[in-house]
Design a protein around this motif. Structure first.
Motif, short mmCIF file in Angstrom:
data_model
loop_
_atom_site.label_atom_id
_atom_site.label_comp_id
_atom_site.label_asym_id
_atom_site.label_seq_id
_atom_site.Cartn_x
_atom_site.Cartn_y
_atom_site.Cartn_z
N ALA A 122 -34.60 51.95 -6.27
CA ALA A 122 -33.54 51.17 -5.68
C ALA A 122 -32.78 52.05 -4.31
O ALA A 122 -32.04 52.74 -4.54
CB ALA A 122 -32.50 51.02 -6.86
N PRO A 123 -33.09 51.35 -3.08
CA PRO A 123 -32.61 52.29 -1.78
C PRO A 123 -31.13 52.28 -1.93
O PRO A 123 -30.42 51.40 -2.31
CB PRO A 123 -33.00 51.19 -0.86
CG PRO A 123 -34.15 50.51 -1.40
CD PRO A 123 -34.04 50.52 -2.67
N GLN A 124 -30.67 53.46 -1.63
CA GLN A 124 -29.05 53.86 -1.53
C GLN A 124 -28.92 55.00 -0.60
O GLN A 124 -29.93 55.46 0.04
CB GLN A 124 -28.75 54.42 -3.04
CG GLN A 124 -29.19 55.59 -3.57
CD GLN A 124 -28.90 55.78 -4.94
OE1 GLN A 124 -28.51 54.69 -5.64
NE2 GLN A 124 -28.81 56.92 -5.47
N PRO A 125 -27.58 55.15 -0.20
CA PRO A 125 -27.57 56.14 0.84
C PRO A 125 -27.98 57.57 0.41
O PRO A 125 -27.69 58.03 -0.58
CB PRO A 125 -25.78 56.17 0.88
CG PRO A 125 -25.58 54.92 0.54
CD PRO A 125 -26.58 54.45 -0.58
N THR A 126 -28.46 58.46 1.61
CA THR A 126 -29.10 59.69 1.28
C THR A 126 -28.28 60.61 2.30
O THR A 126 -27.39 59.90 3.19
CB THR A 126 -30.39 59.73 1.55
OG1 THR A 126 -30.80 59.48 2.93
CG2 THR A 126 -31.27 58.89 0.40
N LEU A 127 -28.50 61.96 2.19
CA LEU A 127 -27.92 62.56 3.37
C LEU A 127 -27.84 61.97 4.70
O LEU A 127 -26.90 62.26 5.53
CB LEU A 127 -28.68 63.98 3.20
CG LEU A 127 -27.52 65.24 3.51
CD1 LEU A 127 -26.65 65.38 2.34
CD2 LEU A 127 -28.76 66.49 3.40
N ALA A 128 -28.90 61.74 5.16
CA ALA A 128 -29.04 61.05 6.50
C ALA A 128 -28.29 60.05 6.74
O ALA A 128 -27.73 59.82 8.05
CB ALA A 128 -30.55 60.93 6.87
#
Length: 290
Positions: A122-128
């Motif tokens: 489930a794609p979600q915000p990461t550090l980048a």
């Protein structure tokens, strides 16, 4: 029996190589071994292996014979029962991150892998992505199946000795506490002791300060909400997040350590340097305010 800690302590006292550890396991197999776990082992000869062990036997997996040249591991065993154990989503995410960049440095592993809040399914915000978030409203990220999660106790990267070079030293980089709220520091066996902020008292000051910072981004202690991370407090497009300052402090520690590690060093010099770096990390954490 959950005796893995005893086994690791015993192995560090009595084994020099991965082959020694394999012999140790063979000699101690039986109901008194007290283990059902995956042991990661590296040695000064350049060997890197995982032993998937239980009381009655073990399987050895070598990084050198893996197609990628490295091994990824989470909480399940490749040689165990199919679909049992846990960590499958994190395994897929770690594999994805490691395929994206080679070769890897200790800094890269701590920055991109240990602090990752992504999810393979489930794609979600990461550090980048955090720098693009608005600074005036909360953005919650669910991290139960992320590599960086609320109950991650620490992240450690061990850079092994160079095989055949008796003058080289292994360096252990430690992120004490939840990685995304911590600053990495180096430690050496040859220093003879842990740096004060990492090893003093019943609660190490570095860990305690990381726990305080963690409460800024994870304000909910309740079980069903503790895995929600408020990403905009870490970083946002308005520049009010604290994570860039922590990462800048860590970058400076890595750069100074690279310069320091070159020449031969006495135990006293190693101890003094790791103390200085740990105090600098502690200062960076103490500067973080809600």
């Amino acid at each position: 029996e959950d005796l893995e800690g005893h086994i690791m302590a015993d192995a560090l006292r009595t084994c020099r190589t991965a082959a020694d550890f394999e012999a140790y396991l063979r000699a101690n197999l039986g109901p008194d071994l007290g283990a059902r776990t995956n042991f990661g082992v590296i040695d000064a000869e350049g060997t890197a292996v995982i032993f998937e062990a239980h009381n009655r036997g073990f399987e050895r997996l070598d990084a050198s014979t893996a197609p990628e040249g490295y091994l990824v591991n989470t909480n399940f065993s490749r040689t165990g029962k199919e679909s049992k154990g846990s960590g499958y989503v994190r395994f897929d995410r770690a594999s994805e991150l490691l395929r994206a960049r080679s070769p890897l440095s200790a800094r890269d592993i701590l920055r991109r892998v240990a602090r990752d809040t992504g999810n393979a399914l489930a794609p979600q915000p990461t550090l980048a992505d955090f720098a693009t978030l608005p600074g005036d409203r909360d953005r919650w990220v669910f991290t139960r199946d992320s590599i960086n999660k609320s109950y991650t106790s620490a992240a450690v990267v061990i850079v092994g000795r160079r095989p055949g070079d008796p003058t080289s030293r292994a360096t252990m980089w430690v992120l004490p506490g939840e990685p995304i709220t911590a600053v990495a520091v180096p430690v050496w066996v040859e220093a003879g002791r842990s740096p004060g902020p990492l090893g003093t008292g019943d609660e190490a000051p570095l860990w305690a300060e990381t726990a305080r910072v963690k409460r800024i981004v994870r304000p909910f202690p309740e079980a069903e909400r503790e895995e929600y991370l408020n990403a905009r407090r870490l970083e946002n497009r308005d520049g009010t997040g604290f994570l860039p300052r922590l990462l800048a402090a860590e970058d400076a520690i890595f750069e100074e350590t690279t310069a320091f590690e070159g020449p031969p060093r006495t135990p006293a010099e190693l101890a003094a340097f790791q103390d200085e770096m740990a105090h600098r990390a502690l200062e960076a954490l103490r500067a973080v305010r809600p």
